[in-house]
Write a protein that holds these residues in place. Structure first.
Motif, PDB file in Angstrom:
ATOM      1  N   GLY A  54      -2.128  11.216  -4.065  1.00 10.95           N
ATOM      2  CA  GLY A  54      -2.087   9.983  -3.281  1.00 10.95           C
ATOM      3  C   GLY A  54      -3.135   9.897  -2.202  1.00 10.95           C
ATOM      4  O   GLY A  54      -2.858   9.428  -1.121  1.00 10.95           O
ATOM      5  N   ARG A  55      -4.311  10.361  -2.456  1.00  8.67           N
ATOM      6  CA  ARG A  55      -5.478  10.344  -1.566  1.00  8.67           C
ATOM      7  C   ARG A  55      -5.385  11.301  -0.383  1.00  8.67           C
ATOM      8  O   ARG A  55      -6.289  12.057  -0.144  1.00  8.67           O
ATOM      9  CB  ARG A  55      -5.805   8.940  -1.090  1.00  8.67           C
ATOM     10  CG  ARG A  55      -6.193   8.036  -2.212  1.00  8.67           C
ATOM     11  CD  ARG A  55      -6.708   6.738  -1.718  1.00  8.67           C
ATOM     12  NE  ARG A  55      -6.888   5.855  -2.867  1.00  8.67           N
ATOM     13  CZ  ARG A  55      -7.311   4.645  -2.778  1.00  8.67           C
ATOM     14  NH1 ARG A  55      -7.602   4.141  -1.601  1.00  8.67           N
ATOM     15  NH2 ARG A  55      -7.438   3.918  -3.857  1.00  8.67           N
ATOM     16  N   ARG A  78       0.820   4.315  -2.825  1.00  6.58           N
ATOM     17  CA  ARG A  78       0.604   5.731  -2.488  1.00  6.58           C
ATOM     18  C   ARG A  78       1.786   6.591  -2.941  1.00  6.58           C
ATOM     19  O   ARG A  78       1.596   7.688  -3.458  1.00  6.58           O
ATOM     20  CB  ARG A  78       0.389   5.912  -0.990  1.00  6.58           C
ATOM     21  CG  ARG A  78      -0.844   5.273  -0.437  1.00  6.58           C
ATOM     22  CD  ARG A  78      -2.136   5.911  -0.963  1.00  6.58           C
ATOM     23  NE  ARG A  78      -3.255   5.095  -0.554  1.00  6.58           N
ATOM     24  CZ  ARG A  78      -3.825   4.164  -1.317  1.00  6.58           C
ATOM     25  NH1 ARG A  78      -3.400   3.939  -2.531  1.00  6.58           N
ATOM     26  NH2 ARG A  78      -4.848   3.473  -0.881  1.00  6.58           N
ATOM     27  N   GLU A 132       1.627   7.185  -6.584  1.00  2.00           N
ATOM     28  CA  GLU A 132       0.637   8.222  -6.891  1.00  2.00           C
ATOM     29  C   GLU A 132       1.207   9.621  -6.632  1.00  2.00           C
ATOM     30  O   GLU A 132       1.007  10.545  -7.432  1.00  2.00           O
ATOM     31  CB  GLU A 132      -0.626   8.014  -6.058  1.00  2.00           C
ATOM     32  CG  GLU A 132      -1.402   6.774  -6.426  1.00  2.00           C
ATOM     33  CD  GLU A 132      -2.522   6.459  -5.436  1.00  2.00           C
ATOM     34  OE1 GLU A 132      -2.692   7.194  -4.426  1.00  2.00           O
ATOM     35  OE2 GLU A 132      -3.216   5.453  -5.655  1.00  2.00           O
ATOM     36  N   TYR A 191       1.415  14.386   4.360  1.00  2.00           N
ATOM     37  CA  TYR A 191       0.425  13.312   4.271  1.00  2.00           C
ATOM     38  C   TYR A 191      -0.424  13.273   5.534  1.00  2.00           C
ATOM     39  O   TYR A 191       0.066  13.562   6.626  1.00  2.00           O
ATOM     40  CB  TYR A 191       1.142  11.968   4.090  1.00  2.00           C
ATOM     41  CG  TYR A 191       0.248  10.867   3.583  1.00  2.00           C
ATOM     42  CD1 TYR A 191      -0.030  10.733   2.229  1.00  2.00           C
ATOM     43  CD2 TYR A 191      -0.345   9.971   4.457  1.00  2.00           C
ATOM     44  CE1 TYR A 191      -0.857   9.736   1.752  1.00  2.00           C
ATOM     45  CE2 TYR A 191      -1.185   8.967   4.001  1.00  2.00           C
ATOM     46  CZ  TYR A 191      -1.435   8.857   2.641  1.00  2.00           C
ATOM     47  OH  TYR A 191      -2.268   7.864   2.172  1.00  2.00           O
ATOM     48  N   SER A 211       0.830  -1.200   0.000  1.00  2.06           N
ATOM     49  CA  SER A 211       0.000   0.000   0.000  1.00  2.06           C
ATOM     50  C   SER A 211       0.868   1.256   0.000  1.00  2.06           C
ATOM     51  O   SER A 211       0.580   2.231  -0.707  1.00  2.06           O
ATOM     52  CB  SER A 211      -0.927   0.006   1.214  1.00  2.06           C
ATOM     53  OG  SER A 211      -1.758   1.138   1.194  1.00  2.06           O
TER      54      SER A 211
END
Length: 105
Positions: free
Chosen positions: A68-69, A34, A37, A91, A30
């Motif tokens: 990346g969200r 990320r 991204e 982040y 995961s």
């Protein structure tokens, strides 16, 4: 003609901290997705350097875009030099505003 991407020296630390946090929280696969991204979003600035919201109230010419969200990339654009300057990558709610201010131009 594309722009050159330049990174503030502390951005390497930003990305390292994000990587460690994501590995601990969600696992290595995961984390890798990320980061891919985030890196793709940064790379896209070479061709579309003026995307994102201008945040002149924080610093002149500063822009911010999501990636990346849960990431935020803070950067400025130097059209004369055809460069995008990445000031900070944060982040999950980290304070990108303070980091961007402290890293200046």
């Amino acid at each position: 003609m594309s722009y050159h991407i330049r990174f503030h020296p502390a951005v390497a630390d930003d990305l390292d901290a994000i990587t460690r946090w994501l590995i601990d929280y969600a696992g290595p696969q995961s984390a890798a997705r990320r980061l891919d991204e985030i890196e793709a979003t940064i790379a896209s600035l070479a061709d579309l350097p003026h995307k994102g919201s201008r945040r002149d109230e924080i610093a002149p010419g500063l822009r911010a875009i999501p990636a990346g969200r849960k990431a935020v990339i803070a950067f400025t654009v130097d059209d004369d030099a055809r460069e995008v300057h990445i000031h900070a990558v944060t982040y999950a709610g980290a304070d990108w505003i303070t980091r961007s201010k402290s890293r200046g131009r």
